[in-house]
Design an enzyme around this catalytic site. Sequence first.
Site, PDB file in Angstrom:
ATOM      1  N   HIS A 152      -0.540 -26.153  12.158  1.00  0.00           N
ATOM      2  CA  HIS A 152       0.816 -26.703  12.251  1.00  0.00           C
ATOM      3  C   HIS A 152       0.869 -28.074  12.942  1.00  0.00           C
ATOM      4  CE1 HIS A 152       1.891 -22.848  10.816  1.00  0.00           C
ATOM      5  NE2 HIS A 152       1.784 -22.217  11.958  1.00  0.00           N
ATOM      6  N   ASP A 212      -4.466 -20.814  16.119  1.00  0.00           N
ATOM      7  CA  ASP A 212      -3.217 -20.287  15.582  1.00  0.00           C
ATOM      8  C   ASP A 212      -2.183 -21.387  15.321  1.00  0.00           C
ATOM      9  OD1 ASP A 212      -1.694 -17.936  14.874  1.00  0.00           O
ATOM     10  OD2 ASP A 212      -0.473 -18.277  16.664  1.00  0.00           O
ATOM     11  N   LYS A 218      10.005 -27.504   6.674  1.00  0.00           N
ATOM     12  CA  LYS A 218      11.209 -27.783   7.459  1.00  0.00           C
ATOM     13  C   LYS A 218      11.856 -29.088   7.008  1.00  0.00           C
ATOM     14  CE  LYS A 218       9.824 -25.197  11.524  1.00  0.00           C
ATOM     15  NZ  LYS A 218      10.942 -24.257  11.637  1.00  0.00           N
ATOM     16  N   ARG A 266       0.814  -1.212   0.000  1.00  0.00           N
ATOM     17  CA  ARG A 266       0.000   0.000   0.000  1.00  0.00           C
ATOM     18  C   ARG A 266       0.852   1.269   0.000  1.00  0.00           C
ATOM     19  NH1 ARG A 266      -4.332   0.029   4.640  1.00  0.00           N
ATOM     20  NH2 ARG A 266      -2.396  -0.415   5.703  1.00  0.00           N
ATOM     21  N   LYS A 313      -1.092 -17.873   6.160  1.00  0.00           N
ATOM     22  CA  LYS A 313      -2.008 -18.237   7.234  1.00  0.00           C
ATOM     23  C   LYS A 313      -2.523 -16.977   7.909  1.00  0.00           C
ATOM     24  CE  LYS A 313      -0.353 -18.914  11.570  1.00  0.00           C
ATOM     25  NZ  LYS A 313       0.383 -19.464  12.716  1.00  0.00           N
ATOM     26  N   ASP A 348       1.968 -23.728   4.925  1.00  0.00           N
ATOM     27  CA  ASP A 348       2.147 -24.055   6.332  1.00  0.00           C
ATOM     28  C   ASP A 348       3.651 -24.251   6.475  1.00  0.00           C
ATOM     29  OD1 ASP A 348       2.587 -25.359   8.778  1.00  0.00           O
ATOM     30  OD2 ASP A 348       0.488 -25.964   8.847  1.00  0.00           O
ATOM     31  N   HIS A 349       4.320 -23.258   7.034  1.00  0.00           N
ATOM     32  CA  HIS A 349       5.783 -23.299   6.951  1.00  0.00           C
ATOM     33  C   HIS A 349       6.385 -24.463   7.729  1.00  0.00           C
ATOM     34  CE1 HIS A 349       5.283 -20.748  10.526  1.00  0.00           C
ATOM     35  NE2 HIS A 349       6.427 -21.257  10.908  1.00  0.00           N
TER      36      HIS A 349
HETATM   37  P1  NAD Z   1       2.283  -6.667   8.120  1.00  0.00           P
HETATM   38  O1  NAD Z   1       1.147  -5.961   8.784  1.00  0.00           O
HETATM   39  O2  NAD Z   1       3.655  -6.462   8.656  1.00  0.00           O
HETATM   40  O3  NAD Z   1       2.319  -6.242   6.587  1.00  0.00           O
HETATM   41  C1  NAD Z   1       1.146  -6.125   5.829  1.00  0.00           C
HETATM   42  C2  NAD Z   1       1.485  -5.727   4.406  1.00  0.00           C
HETATM   43  O4  NAD Z   1       0.251  -5.594   3.690  1.00  0.00           O
HETATM   44  C3  NAD Z   1       2.197  -4.377   4.261  1.00  0.00           C
HETATM   45  O5  NAD Z   1       3.157  -4.505   3.248  1.00  0.00           O
HETATM   46  C4  NAD Z   1       1.080  -3.442   3.805  1.00  0.00           C
HETATM   47  O6  NAD Z   1       1.534  -2.382   3.011  1.00  0.00           O
HETATM   48  C5  NAD Z   1       0.235  -4.361   2.984  1.00  0.00           C
HETATM   49  N1  NAD Z   1      -1.148  -3.894   2.858  1.00  0.00           N
HETATM   50  C6  NAD Z   1      -2.020  -3.590   3.853  1.00  0.00           C
HETATM   51  N2  NAD Z   1      -3.195  -3.186   3.330  1.00  0.00           N
HETATM   52  C7  NAD Z   1      -3.066  -3.228   1.980  1.00  0.00           C
HETATM   53  C8  NAD Z   1      -3.921  -2.921   0.885  1.00  0.00           C
HETATM   54  N3  NAD Z   1      -5.169  -2.495   1.071  1.00  0.00           N
HETATM   55  N4  NAD Z   1      -3.438  -3.099  -0.348  1.00  0.00           N
HETATM   56  C9  NAD Z   1      -2.183  -3.549  -0.560  1.00  0.00           C
HETATM   57  N5  NAD Z   1      -1.327  -3.858   0.425  1.00  0.00           N
HETATM   58  C10 NAD Z   1      -1.765  -3.700   1.671  1.00  0.00           C
HETATM   59  O7  NAD Z   1       1.879  -8.201   8.089  1.00  0.00           O
HETATM   60  P2  NAD Z   1       2.865  -9.483   8.104  1.00  0.00           P
HETATM   61  O8  NAD Z   1       3.234  -9.770   9.506  1.00  0.00           O
HETATM   62  O9  NAD Z   1       3.944  -9.294   7.108  1.00  0.00           O
HETATM   63  O10 NAD Z   1       1.882 -10.645   7.673  1.00  0.00           O
HETATM   64  C11 NAD Z   1       1.480 -10.858   6.332  1.00  0.00           C
HETATM   65  C12 NAD Z   1       0.697 -12.156   6.235  1.00  0.00           C
HETATM   66  O11 NAD Z   1       1.534 -13.224   6.646  1.00  0.00           O
HETATM   67  C13 NAD Z   1      -0.535 -12.236   7.143  1.00  0.00           C
HETATM   68  O12 NAD Z   1      -1.516 -13.024   6.520  1.00  0.00           O
HETATM   69  C14 NAD Z   1      -0.020 -12.963   8.366  1.00  0.00           C
HETATM   70  O13 NAD Z   1      -1.058 -13.613   9.060  1.00  0.00           O
HETATM   71  C15 NAD Z   1       0.937 -13.941   7.714  1.00  0.00           C
HETATM   72  N6  NAD Z   1       2.004 -14.418   8.604  1.00  0.00           N
HETATM   73  C16 NAD Z   1       2.922 -13.578   9.120  1.00  0.00           C
HETATM   74  C17 NAD Z   1       3.926 -14.065   9.936  1.00  0.00           C
HETATM   75  C18 NAD Z   1       4.980 -13.163  10.511  1.00  0.00           C
HETATM   76  O14 NAD Z   1       5.889 -13.704  11.153  1.00  0.00           O
HETATM   77  N7  NAD Z   1       4.935 -11.873  10.307  1.00  0.00           N
HETATM   78  C19 NAD Z   1       3.992 -15.427  10.229  1.00  0.00           C
HETATM   79  C20 NAD Z   1       3.054 -16.283   9.667  1.00  0.00           C
HETATM   80  C21 NAD Z   1       2.072 -15.754   8.855  1.00  0.00           C
END
Ligand code: NAD
Length: 484
Positions: A240, A235, A182, A51, A148, A177-178
């Site tokens: 997992h 979660d 592994k 975004r 996820k 599913d990371h």
């Molecule tokens: P985050 O909040 O850090 O990042 C979200 C991203 O989405 C940003 O780049 C933001 O710019 C973008 N975004 C938000 N609204 C938007 C829109 N309307 N249009 C386009 N882009 C938009 O989130 P994250 O922690 O990176 O997580 C991302 C996904 O990965 C989620 O589904 C989360 O559940 C999953 N996930 C994250 C982790 C982790 O360790 N961070 C682990 C497992 C799963």
Amino acid sequence: MVSRVIPVEPFDLVVFGGTGDLARRKILPGLYRRFLGGQMPPESRIIGAARSEMTEDEFRAMARAAIAEFVSADKRDAAMIDQFISLISYVAIDAKGDGGWATLKGMMRKGVVRAFYFSVAPALFGALAERLHDHNIADAKSRIVVEKPFGRDLDTARALNATLAKHFREEQIYRIDHYLGKETVQNLMAVRFANILFEPIWKAQYIDHVQITVAETVGVEGRGAYYDTSGAMRDMVQNHLMQLLCLIAMEPPYHFDPNAVRDEKLKVIRALDPVEHQDIVRGQYLAGGGQKSYVDHSENPASKTESYIAMKVHVSNWRWKGTPFYLRTGKRLRARTSEIAITFKEPPHSIFDDAEGWRENVLVIRLQPNEGMNLMVMIKEPGPGGMRLTQVPLDMSFAEALGEDGADIPDAYERLIMDVIRGNQTLFMRGDEVEAAWAWADPIIQAWERKGDKPRGYEPGTSGPEDALMLLHRDGRRWREIRE
Ligand code: NAD
């Protein structure tokens, strides 16, 4: 032994949410490591899409900083980093609006694999799929990678599957599913199905019980509000731990083929018994060690969400009748560790007078830290002092056996992204698997919601609530110690 690296086809990978936490910590550093390892061809491109309004240079600088922070120093090769960064571009895009989509379409190339990684909030998964389709950006061979959580119950998972299915065929959908990425998890399949040794005794007749533990030392700080709508069952267990259970319990697939493997996993999920209320222990961490409690982190004093869960699960089929699977996962526990332990039964008859040193055979599969496998076996205690028994680990870790290259284990995300490009879905969840897992989890969650159960408090830095110990004591068993 040098591990073989087979380069994948050149690709265009669009990372939606490219500025987010997951992209910075895992996806971009992982891609760099695959580039360094010669697996990502230099004709490939990575397009960050998020975004924020930012220039290509600003996004590249962010990717560079992510590599500096999350790639170990020995892998940071200045020339390779420059080359990798030159493959990155950026487009500001609104998943819910029309901004940026025409630009993205203009950036896509013909003749390379197109993959779209949905690393954004789940609420945007459907919108992204729709726009990729409507703007004609995805072709019939394109793949989407979905993060996820995949739904929060059966209804929402079904709805999401239906939305994705409107625009993509199942063969194009890669639900991450990371845990499945592994090395040891895959090695579990190799050990089971490439050897004659284990499979004949891989059944209730010889296996006393199985323990699956995923313990974390961190709490929910920073994402307490989100976590409070989820909890350990949604979660961690539904996805997992369930996937790990499937790989242990499944029948041998007829071939190491994505659908054959996933068919067998699905049968396991469908064979799971409903879990009795008395076989579940839920906990919430208390304040301690200078850290806030769960309810403070979630800013919800009345929260009934669990940060810990332990449960006894039965797989109702011929192979597993009578062998319990004990699952537990929690936050703010004693150590950060994930392992599967398969405890075998006693030999039917002991020929040794002094059986004092005798312990069960246990196959321990460690997912983190120090990925590897150990088989605990009984041997004679060395020395002249008669026949005394002692238990020693038979180290089945590939890292040592395979020498230096074997020790260089790719992170789960890098491996999985390369699988997406290769078009191999074996390590990704199929839509029906996810739905079956929710169909099992939903009644369990609903039962405690109906009863209004509040989780038990537990001291941080411990192995969880006391009641969880009782869950095994009742059956004459003990949890393995949680330690690194
Ligand atoms: P985050 O909040 O850090 O990042 C979200 C991203 O989405 C940003 O780049 C933001 O710019 C973008 N975004 C938000 N609204 C938007 C829109 N309307 N249009 C386009 N882009 C938009 O989130 P994250 O922690 O990176 O997580 C991302 C996904 O990965 C989620 O589904 C989360 O559940 C999953 N996930 C994250 C982790 C982790 O360790 N961070 C682990 C497992 C799963």
